[in-house]
Design an enzyme around this catalytic site. Structure first.
Site, PDB file in Angstrom:
ATOM      1  N   CYS A   2     -16.594  -3.837   4.010  1.00  0.00           N
ATOM      2  CA  CYS A   2     -17.836  -3.389   4.637  1.00  0.00           C
ATOM      3  C   CYS A   2     -17.650  -1.996   5.234  1.00  0.00           C
ATOM      4  O   CYS A   2     -16.568  -1.662   5.701  1.00  0.00           O
ATOM      5  CB  CYS A   2     -18.322  -4.301   5.739  1.00  0.00           C
ATOM      6  N   ARG A  30     -13.375   1.167   0.433  1.00  0.00           N
ATOM      7  CA  ARG A  30     -13.017  -0.005   1.237  1.00  0.00           C
ATOM      8  C   ARG A  30     -13.284  -1.315   0.498  1.00  0.00           C
ATOM      9  O   ARG A  30     -12.812  -2.361   0.905  1.00  0.00           O
ATOM     10  CB  ARG A  30     -13.838   0.001   2.532  1.00  0.00           C
ATOM     11  N   TRP A  75     -19.212  -6.358   1.774  1.00  0.00           N
ATOM     12  CA  TRP A  75     -18.236  -7.154   1.022  1.00  0.00           C
ATOM     13  C   TRP A  75     -18.504  -8.584   1.435  1.00  0.00           C
ATOM     14  O   TRP A  75     -18.269  -8.973   2.580  1.00  0.00           O
ATOM     15  CB  TRP A  75     -16.821  -6.712   1.400  1.00  0.00           C
ATOM     16  N   ASN A 101     -20.309  -5.066  10.242  1.00  0.00           N
ATOM     17  CA  ASN A 101     -19.022  -5.221   9.569  1.00  0.00           C
ATOM     18  C   ASN A 101     -18.217  -6.213  10.395  1.00  0.00           C
ATOM     19  O   ASN A 101     -18.035  -5.996  11.589  1.00  0.00           O
ATOM     20  CB  ASN A 101     -18.325  -3.844   9.509  1.00  0.00           C
ATOM     21  N   GLY A 102     -17.753  -7.288   9.754  1.00  0.00           N
ATOM     22  CA  GLY A 102     -16.963  -8.274  10.492  1.00  0.00           C
ATOM     23  C   GLY A 102     -17.436  -9.682  10.179  1.00  0.00           C
ATOM     24  O   GLY A 102     -18.238  -9.897   9.272  1.00  0.00           O
ATOM     25  N   GLU A 473       6.612  -5.762  -5.499  1.00  0.00           N
ATOM     26  CA  GLU A 473       5.558  -4.765  -5.308  1.00  0.00           C
ATOM     27  C   GLU A 473       4.990  -4.320  -6.662  1.00  0.00           C
ATOM     28  O   GLU A 473       3.777  -4.158  -6.811  1.00  0.00           O
ATOM     29  CB  GLU A 473       6.103  -3.563  -4.506  1.00  0.00           C
ATOM     30  N   LYS A 477       1.048  -4.479  -7.893  1.00  0.00           N
ATOM     31  CA  LYS A 477       0.300  -3.311  -8.380  1.00  0.00           C
ATOM     32  C   LYS A 477      -0.352  -3.608  -9.716  1.00  0.00           C
ATOM     33  O   LYS A 477      -1.526  -3.340  -9.924  1.00  0.00           O
ATOM     34  CB  LYS A 477       1.287  -2.140  -8.508  1.00  0.00           C
ATOM     35  N   GLU A 480      -3.226  -6.374  -9.435  1.00  0.00           N
ATOM     36  CA  GLU A 480      -4.464  -6.080  -8.699  1.00  0.00           C
ATOM     37  C   GLU A 480      -5.386  -5.117  -9.429  1.00  0.00           C
ATOM     38  O   GLU A 480      -6.586  -5.164  -9.249  1.00  0.00           O
ATOM     39  CB  GLU A 480      -4.197  -5.615  -7.272  1.00  0.00           C
ATOM     40  N   HIS A 496      15.727 -21.090 -13.369  1.00  0.00           N
ATOM     41  CA  HIS A 496      15.495 -22.298 -12.567  1.00  0.00           C
ATOM     42  C   HIS A 496      14.057 -22.783 -12.713  1.00  0.00           C
ATOM     43  O   HIS A 496      13.588 -23.572 -11.900  1.00  0.00           O
ATOM     44  CB  HIS A 496      15.843 -22.026 -11.096  1.00  0.00           C
ATOM     45  N   LYS A 591     -10.096  -2.063   0.409  1.00  0.00           N
ATOM     46  CA  LYS A 591      -8.978  -1.213   0.824  1.00  0.00           C
ATOM     47  C   LYS A 591      -8.475  -1.612   2.206  1.00  0.00           C
ATOM     48  O   LYS A 591      -7.291  -1.647   2.468  1.00  0.00           O
ATOM     49  CB  LYS A 591      -9.438   0.251   0.819  1.00  0.00           C
TER      50      LYS A 591
HETATM   51  O1  M6R Z   1      -3.712  -1.163   5.298  1.00  0.00           O
HETATM   52  P1  M6R Z   1      -2.598  -2.130   5.119  1.00  0.00           P
HETATM   53  O2  M6R Z   1      -1.349  -1.502   4.639  1.00  0.00           O
HETATM   54  O3  M6R Z   1      -2.351  -2.995   6.328  1.00  0.00           O
HETATM   55  O4  M6R Z   1      -3.101  -3.119   3.982  1.00  0.00           O
HETATM   56  C1  M6R Z   1      -2.366  -4.234   3.608  1.00  0.00           C
HETATM   57  C2  M6R Z   1      -2.830  -4.771   2.276  1.00  0.00           C
HETATM   58  O5  M6R Z   1      -4.160  -5.188   2.350  1.00  0.00           O
HETATM   59  C3  M6R Z   1      -2.695  -3.729   1.163  1.00  0.00           C
HETATM   60  O6  M6R Z   1      -1.393  -3.253   1.057  1.00  0.00           O
HETATM   61  C4  M6R Z   1      -3.119  -4.331  -0.193  1.00  0.00           C
HETATM   62  O7  M6R Z   1      -2.207  -5.321  -0.571  1.00  0.00           O
HETATM   63  C5  M6R Z   1      -3.237  -3.246  -1.256  1.00  0.00           C
HETATM   64  N1  M6R Z   1      -4.389  -3.485  -2.060  1.00  0.00           N
HETATM   65  C6  M6R Z   1      -2.085  -3.213  -2.176  1.00  0.00           C
HETATM   66  O8  M6R Z   1      -2.193  -2.238  -3.145  1.00  0.00           O
END
Ligand code: M6R
Length: 596
Positions: A2, A30, A75, A101-102, A473, A477, A480, A496, A591
């Site tokens: 949002c 966002r 959102w 927002n919230g 990680e 990436k 997502e 395993h 975001k």
């Molecule tokens: O702003 P932050 O680093 O706290 O956000 C944490 C996660 O929401 C963020 O890293 C999310 O996993 C990303 N989409 C990863 O690319």
């Protein structure tokens, strides 16, 4: 998650609709599924729908002049994305119009207690806010008092923009837990969920605290506590450059941000070293020296950076370190040592899950350090100390440069604690910046590999030791933004159970950066290959084999994640590009995750 923009005033020749729409475009990163604005012109006019801001632009009647309006990107949390559930929402009389927002956690109780006979139009929790304000005003309260009355009833998080059709010379805002800033202009004032949505018009900002109520007119910003006491707070100059928020020649922000990593590392070197020594706030250095255990709390990519941080703090500085999923910490609270130091890693500094932990550990009296990219963010303001990443704005939902910057800052902290020669680390980080550049200069390789191998439904990343953390990680990436189901595994764990999933053509990508695991990881590669997997190997030069497709110049092994992650970011990017996906705004993601 949002986004809110609000504007009142008369900035030379500018129309409020354009200001709101441009602001909402800046907030698109966002994550959202619907957008809407309302403006005042002899009455309140609302334009809103499911879909992108570009779609909203087509709905807005640009010919209607106005100097007051609020806008929102939604959102969905309560109710599906639809025109009906999009913000702004109004009360029945149409006098009060609200964007929010919230999440209101006690919405059911509030409906039952105050609004039993109210006929709601939407499924949102926001509509109850408009309805409650209307109810209290009907009972004789002023608009200001009614809004503060409602704030007192709400449990959960909110950033609110509220218009009262009876007083179009001002509008209201309120904040609790969700981010909101005021932008101060000459003959105008604004609110926005972040600085980027406002910076085009002014660089003068006022930060807002939880449970504050704000009245904005063209020439005044008045901040009040929830009890109605006036709050004086100085404004500050925001240094963000409007051009930082542009894509420039890049097709996507993600690619721009991957390419910016060498600059980000060099900037960190400039900020955290003097000529020959470290340049770190002595209080932070002392807190680290005095702690008997570090607790890193974070989410998503920041948590994955935290795993690398654990290796750095333990292997370089000899400080026991635990990494915790922020959203689990509240239930699975670990036993806390005698002298803990909590480190909150967060690109945005706004992640609600992390903030909930910060609130909890503050109550327990523990010390906290936030490492974030966003100055003045909630986690930064509320922790005892902050270290900034200085990575420049990160807009793509998929975090890239924040990850490497977080690792670089933690490496500097650990090395300082261990009395590493600052000149040596400085030189190594400069080398790492160059190595990253040599990787990003070779984009065709990653495009070809992604086009050839990353075309299946499933994929695996494997690694051992610190490479395992990079594998986790790397898999986040890829999944997502390409929607390929990807898992990151400790290479030794495959046999395993997970090896059962390997079939002809399954891509398995291995990361090899440590001498003591080279042979074992290579055995695992053979095992999956002999079961039909297509393998890609990312290795450091001194450990490489002739068949490895991605070979990276050597760096200090303990700092290898700073370079080995970069090919995986590019593979993810090109896999998503090949699938024709919206790389910067992957489906369902936001975001800045500002609800728990
Ligand atoms: O702003 P932050 O680093 O706290 O956000 C944490 C996660 O929401 C963020 O890293 C999310 O996993 C990303 N989409 C990863 O690319």
């Amino acid at each position: 998650m949002c986004g809110i923009v609000g504007y009142i005033g008369f900035k030379d020749g500018l129309d409020v609709k354009e200001i709101l729409l441009t602001g909402l475009e800046k907030l698109e990163y966002r994550g959202y599924d619907s957008a809407g604005i309302c403006i005042y012109n002899d009455g309140v006019k609302i334009f809103k729908d499911e879909g992108r801001v570009a779609h909203l632009r087509q709905l807005v009647d640009m010919d209607v002049p106005s100097n007051l309006g609020i806008g929102h990107t939604r959102w969905a949390t309560h109710g599906i994305p639809s025109q009906r559930n999009s913000h702004p929402h109004q009360c029945h009389t149409g006098r009060f119009t609200v964007v929010h927002n919230g999440v209101i956690e006690n919405e059911i109780e509030l409906r039952e207690q105050y609004l039993e006979d109210y006929d709601f139009i939407s499924d949102t929790d926001t509509e109850i806010i408009a309805a409650l304000i209307e109810k209290f005003v009907a009972q004789g309260e002023s608009a200001s008092l009614a809004i503060r009355h409602v704030m007192g009833l709400l449990e959960g998080s909110y950033a609110l923009g509220i218009m009262d059709a009876a007083t179009p010379d001002k509008f209201y805002a309120a904040k609790n837990k969700s981010p909101l800033l005021v932008g101060v202009g000459k003959n105008f004032n604004m609110i926005g969920s972040d600085a980027m949505s406002i910076i085009k018009y002014t660089d003068e900002f006022i930060e807002l605290h939880d449970e504050e109520f704000i009245v904005l007119s063209a020439n005044e910003v008045a901040i009040y506590s929830i009890l109605g006491t006036r709050v004086d707070r100085l404004s500050y100059k925001e240094t963000l450059d409007a051009s930082d928020t542009e894509k420039g020649v890049y097709p996507y922000y993600m690619l721009k941000e991957i390419d910016e990593q060498p600059f980000a590392i060099r900037r960190i070197v400039a900020e955290y070293f003097t000529e020959n020594t470290y340049n770190i706030n002595p209080e932070i250095v002392e807190s680290l020296a005095n702690t008997d255990r570090i607790y890193i709390v974070a989410a998503g990519t920041s948590m994955n950076a935290g795993f690398v941080g654990k290796q750095l703090f333990e292997s370089i500085a000899n400080i026991p370190t635990e990494v915790h999923i922020a959203s689990e910490f509240v239930y699975n609270t670990p036993l806390i040592s005698k002298r803990p130091l909590f480190i909150f890693l967060s690109q945005s500094g706004e992640t609600a899950d992390s903030r909930a932990v910060l609130v909890k550990i503050k109550k327990l009296g523990y010390k906290s350090l936030t490492i974030t990219n966003v100055k003045g963010s909630t986690l930064s303001r509320e922790a005892d100390y902050t270290l900034l990443l200085y990575a420049g704005v990160e807009i793509a939902v998929a975090s890239t440069k924040a990850y490497t910057s977080q690792i670089a800052v933690m490496a500097i902290l650990a090395a300082n604690e261990a009395n590493w020669d600052a000149k040596v680390l400085k030189k190594e980080l400069a080398l790492i910046a160059n190595v990253i550049e040599s990787i990003t200069d070779n984009k065709l390789l990653f495009k070809e590999l992604a086009d050839k191998y990353l075309i299946k439904r499933n994929c695996f990343y494997i690694g051992r030791h610190i490479d395992y953390y990079v594998a986790i990680e790397a898999s986040l990436k890829l999944k997502e933004i390409s929607y390929i189901q990807t898992e990151g595994f400790a290479a030794g764990e495959l046999k395993h159970g997970t090896i059962a999933l390997i079939e002809n053509g399954t891509p398995v990508i291995a990361v090899i950066s440590q001498e003591n695991i080279n042979l074992n990881t290579r055995s695992n590669i053979k095992e999956v290959k002999s079961r039909g997997a297509e393998t890609i190997v990312i290795s450091l030069k001194s450990l490489s084999a002739a068949t490895d497709q991605i070979v990276i110049d050597d760096v200090f092994p303990v700092l290898a994640p700073l370079v080995t992650i970069v090919p995986t970011q590019l593979l993810a990017y090109y896999a998503a590009l090949g699938r024709g996906l919206d790389i910067d705004k992957p489906r369902n993601l936001a975001k800045s995750v500002t609800v728990e």
